[in-house]
Each structure stands twice: as C-alpha cells, then as structure tokens.
Design an enzyme around this catalytic site. Sequence first.
Site, PDB file in Angstrom:
ATOM      1  N   GLY A  22      -0.417   6.757  -6.885  1.00 14.89           N
ATOM      2  CA  GLY A  22      -1.336   6.667  -8.018  1.00 14.89           C
ATOM      3  C   GLY A  22      -2.275   7.846  -8.013  1.00 14.89           C
ATOM      4  N   PHE A  51       0.822  -1.220   0.000  1.00 13.10           N
ATOM      5  CA  PHE A  51       0.000   0.000   0.000  1.00 13.10           C
ATOM      6  C   PHE A  51       0.852   1.265   0.000  1.00 13.10           C
ATOM      7  CE2 PHE A  51      -4.516  -0.912   0.021  1.00 13.10           C
ATOM      8  CZ  PHE A  51      -4.424  -2.300  -0.054  1.00 13.10           C
ATOM      9  N   CYS A 100     -15.180   0.237  -0.488  1.00 14.39           N
ATOM     10  CA  CYS A 100     -14.898   0.194   0.955  1.00 14.39           C
ATOM     11  C   CYS A 100     -14.180   1.419   1.502  1.00 14.39           C
ATOM     12  CB  CYS A 100     -14.082  -1.052   1.283  1.00 14.39           C
ATOM     13  SG  CYS A 100     -15.055  -2.531   1.203  1.00 14.39           S
TER      14      CYS A 100
HETATM   15  C1  UDX Z   1     -10.233  -2.918   0.562  1.00 13.90           C
HETATM   16  C2  UDX Z   1      -9.426  -3.618   1.659  1.00 13.90           C
HETATM   17  O1  UDX Z   1      -8.119  -3.940   1.166  1.00 13.90           O
HETATM   18  C3  UDX Z   1     -10.144  -4.866   2.143  1.00 13.90           C
HETATM   19  O2  UDX Z   1      -9.437  -5.445   3.211  1.00 13.90           O
HETATM   20  C4  UDX Z   1     -11.560  -4.464   2.602  1.00 13.90           C
HETATM   21  O3  UDX Z   1     -12.296  -5.563   3.017  1.00 13.90           O
HETATM   22  C5  UDX Z   1     -12.301  -3.775   1.466  1.00 13.90           C
HETATM   23  O4  UDX Z   1     -11.544  -2.631   1.026  1.00 13.90           O
HETATM   24  P1  UDX Z   1     -10.630  -3.234  -2.047  1.00 13.90           P
HETATM   25  O5  UDX Z   1     -11.513  -2.040  -1.961  1.00 13.90           O
HETATM   26  O6  UDX Z   1     -11.071  -4.415  -2.811  1.00 13.90           O
HETATM   27  O7  UDX Z   1     -10.271  -3.770  -0.572  1.00 13.90           O
HETATM   28  O8  UDX Z   1      -9.275  -2.745  -2.730  1.00 13.90           O
HETATM   29  P2  UDX Z   1      -7.743  -2.572  -2.353  1.00 13.90           P
HETATM   30  O9  UDX Z   1      -6.945  -3.517  -3.125  1.00 13.90           O
HETATM   31  O10 UDX Z   1      -7.506  -2.518  -0.900  1.00 13.90           O
HETATM   32  O11 UDX Z   1      -7.491  -1.107  -2.985  1.00 13.90           O
HETATM   33  C6  UDX Z   1      -8.269   0.012  -2.563  1.00 13.90           C
HETATM   34  C7  UDX Z   1      -7.886   1.240  -3.342  1.00 13.90           C
HETATM   35  O12 UDX Z   1      -6.580   1.689  -3.016  1.00 13.90           O
HETATM   36  C8  UDX Z   1      -7.874   1.040  -4.874  1.00 13.90           C
HETATM   37  O13 UDX Z   1      -8.440   2.177  -5.476  1.00 13.90           O
HETATM   38  C9  UDX Z   1      -6.402   0.930  -5.218  1.00 13.90           C
HETATM   39  O14 UDX Z   1      -6.097   1.334  -6.519  1.00 13.90           O
HETATM   40  C10 UDX Z   1      -5.798   1.878  -4.191  1.00 13.90           C
HETATM   41  N1  UDX Z   1      -4.392   1.582  -3.863  1.00 13.90           N
HETATM   42  C11 UDX Z   1      -4.063   0.436  -3.223  1.00 13.90           C
HETATM   43  C12 UDX Z   1      -3.396   2.501  -4.198  1.00 13.90           C
HETATM   44  O15 UDX Z   1      -3.666   3.566  -4.774  1.00 13.90           O
HETATM   45  N2  UDX Z   1      -2.101   2.223  -3.847  1.00 13.90           N
HETATM   46  C13 UDX Z   1      -1.734   1.079  -3.196  1.00 13.90           C
HETATM   47  O16 UDX Z   1      -0.548   0.902  -2.912  1.00 13.90           O
HETATM   48  C14 UDX Z   1      -2.757   0.155  -2.872  1.00 13.90           C
END
Ligand code: UDX
Length: 445
Positions: free
Chosen positions: A264, A260, A271
């Site tokens: 971006g 994380f 969520c």
């Molecule tokens: C998230 C949580 O990870 C999960 O545990 C919870 O139950 C639901 O919400 P999700 O929404 O499916 O899951 O996506 P996730 O992969 O966590 O990414 C969330 C957002 O963060 C996306 O828009 C993604 O592009 C962004 N992101 C993620 C980044 O911009 N940079 C990163 O390093 C990681």
Amino acid sequence: MNVTIIGTGYIGLVQGVVMSDLGFDVVCIDNDATKIETLKQGKSPIYEPGLEETLKKSLKNGKIKFTLDYNSGIKNADVIFLAVGTPPLADGSSNLNYITAASKNLAQFLSKDSLIITKSTVPMGTNKKIKKIILDELKKRNMGNLNVSVISNPEFLREGKAVYDFLNPDRIVVGIDENDNKEKIKKEIYKIYKYFLKKQIPIIFTNLETAELSKYSSNAFLSVKISFINEMAMLSEKIGANIEDVSKIMGFDHRIGNQFLNAGLGFGGSCFPKDTLAILNIGKNNDCEMSIVNSAVKFNDDLKDILIKKIKNKLGNVKGKTISILGLSFKPETDDIRESPAIKIIKKLINLGAKIKVYCPQGMEKTKRELENYSDCIKYCKNEYKCAKNSDCLILTTEWEQFKNMDLEKIKNVMKSNYFFDFRNMFSDNKNIRNYFHYYPIGRN
Ligand code: UDX
C-alpha cells in the site's frame, strides 16, 4: 471488583467500557473536562465499532462512571490501570509527562496496598520509575509503608477492531518487578482476567523490561513486514511482477504467515510510527544501532515521494490539476488521521500546486482541523461522486468497504479526466476497471 482507569484514549476507554460490560464496576478518570462530559452523555469521542452502544448500556446500568476527580476515582479502587498517552517528542523519544503526572496524582489518594497496571506503551525502565514516583509521593504523606506493585501489561489492540481485540487477544503479557510478590500478583491477575483464562488465552508472566520491550518489538516487527512488502511492490512495478501474487505465495509459507503483507502507501496511525521512532531512540541511548527498524521507517517515509513521482510520471505536471482523494483516516473503520499516509500525500500534492478534493466516511472533521492552514486548497465533499466531480485524477488512499461498492462508470462520467491511482489495490482484480480509467495499482501492472 472496583476498577479504576486513568486515561480515556483508545486503550483506556475501550478497556473501561468492555470491563464494565464484563461485570466490573469501572471508574474512568481523565483531565479533559470536555471529554468527560461527552462520555457522561454516552457519546464516544472516537469512532470505534461497538464502543458507543456498550458505553450507553453500561452508563444505564450504572457500571461505568467518568470523573475528573482523582480522589473519588482512586479511593475505592481494587485495581488501577494507567492508560494515558505517551506521544512522541521531536527526537522520537516518548513524552512521559502525562504518565508522570498521573502517577503523582494517584499517589495523593492511595490509602491501602495497591496494584497499578500500566497499559500505556512505555520505554524500558519506565514502570520502575512509576513505582518510584508513587513511593516518593506516599513518603511525603507519611504512607511509605504501603505495598504498591506496578506491573506492565501492554495492550495490542488495533483501532477499528479495538473491542473485538480486547475480548480476543492473541496473548496477555504481564511484566512483574523481581522485588514484588510474584505469586500474589499472579493470583490478582487471574482474578481480573478470569474471562481470558476461561477462553484459554495464553498469559505470559515475565519481568518488567521484557514486557515493555515485547510491545515495541511486536509493533516494530509488523512495521518492518509492511515496509518489506512495499519495497518488493516497488520492485515488482519495475520488473513486471505482481506483488499480490508474491504476497499470497509468501503467505502460504507458515514461517512467514499471510498477514501484514498487503502492499500500500505505508503504515500510519498512532502506534507504528510512534513506537518505531521510540525504539530507534531507545536503541541509540543503549548503543544499539537498530538498523533494520531504521530502514523500515526510512522506506515508509521515502515511499510517499516514490508514489508522488509515479503520479507525476503518469499525469504530467500536477500544478493546477484537480486531484480527488478517497480516504483520509490511516486505515478503514476509524476516524483517526494521526500519521495518515493520505494526509502526507495531500500535503505533498498541495506543495506541488494541485487543487485537492477529499472525501472520507469518518476522517473529515479531524482532517479539517489538522489541515486548517491548507483550507484554501482543499474542498471537502459529501460523497465519493461529489469528490470525483470535475477532477483530473482520483487517488484511493484508504480501503473503506464503501469504496468497493462505488459505481465506477458514474465516477468516470463525472470526472474531467480519468486517471485512477489505487494505492490500496482495492480494484486490482476488477476486470472492468481499465475500461473506465487509466488505472495504476500498487506493485502490479
Ligand atoms: C497497531 C497494531 O496492530 C496493534 O497491535 C497495536 O496495539 C497498535 O498498532 P493499528 O495502528 O490500529 O494497530 O493498525 P494496524 O491494523 O496494525 O495497521 C497499521 C498500519 O499498517 C495502517 O496504516 C495500515 O494501513 C498498515 N498496513 C497494515 C499495511 O499497509 N499493510 C498491511 O498488510 C497491514
């Protein structure tokens, strides 16, 4: 064991399908007749790797059933999972109407002592309210003597990896009401989650409020982490640092961790945006400022304007220009466009007078519906090359693996001009990229 799941959204459907594959007899209830019909035919209403295959297999084996009827769904249940949506209201608070309705409905058909497990993300105190709703309904039926336990068991699965995450959780959280029989519930949980016990996944038993907060707290923390790295990325661009190296260097520190930290165009999805707003609302109601989460949410919104400004700086006036958008879903491997940063960027560009072309491997249909009012300004294309054709500028908004393999020379040759904003840094290490494009990644030169 007969398992009943109420709600066939991301959480309920994945839970139901995977549990049926693990050997449970599953009944899924939903009040959306079209959805139930689709599911009965073995079609998944959401795109989620591995889900439809397992759904078809379980239907064939008779291990899963779908129904609109609470009576048939509840009467034989050994355990009932509540997995209905809790979407945000205008003030950021969670809409609990669906969970209230589901609780009332299920209470009409309970006929024995029951364990209700809440998977939905709900504000602190909600599980106690659910229990009260059920008990009030039972009293109306003169069945107030039934022993009903409502426990909180939040789900942490990610879209696009939901099946994998369901089977491989980092932890399982179980919140139990202090007035309930903790030991009896623990035994039940060990029976239901035998698969995870064998895999030695930690199961943390705690009180209801802690379990409820742990979900919001995890999502809010990850949102803060993303906004933090994005803020550093914007600073990197100003001072000549490389955010990807900064992330790598930070990630080697075990206290920080390397996940994380990908810069971006901000977090989206069903969520993080919803849960951060909910925790701000809960904080407000409890006289806690929650200034850190507040800043993360605000920066996530502001970032889109910062990026639009960057486009305007490089491209000049966007009015009348054709801009191609690659990727509509909020992240790869999903067709979910809820709170997708790509959609927000498209709306802003249209308001500035740009003509938009779009392509996404999975997000097209849902975008067509969501952006119906903008249909005059958007052209939906069959692939990345058709999308790039005759355009002034390309913006990569979702990091689909498919885009990694596109023929950059071909893309450049079909475009009118050659501006490329890579808002996911997919090509930032490609040595040739600058031979083809005026190339602008995030947080580095
Ligand atoms: C998230 C949580 O990870 C999960 O545990 C919870 O139950 C639901 O919400 P999700 O929404 O499916 O899951 O996506 P996730 O992969 O966590 O990414 C969330 C957002 O963060 C996306 O828009 C993604 O592009 C962004 N992101 C993620 C980044 O911009 N940079 C990163 O390093 C990681």
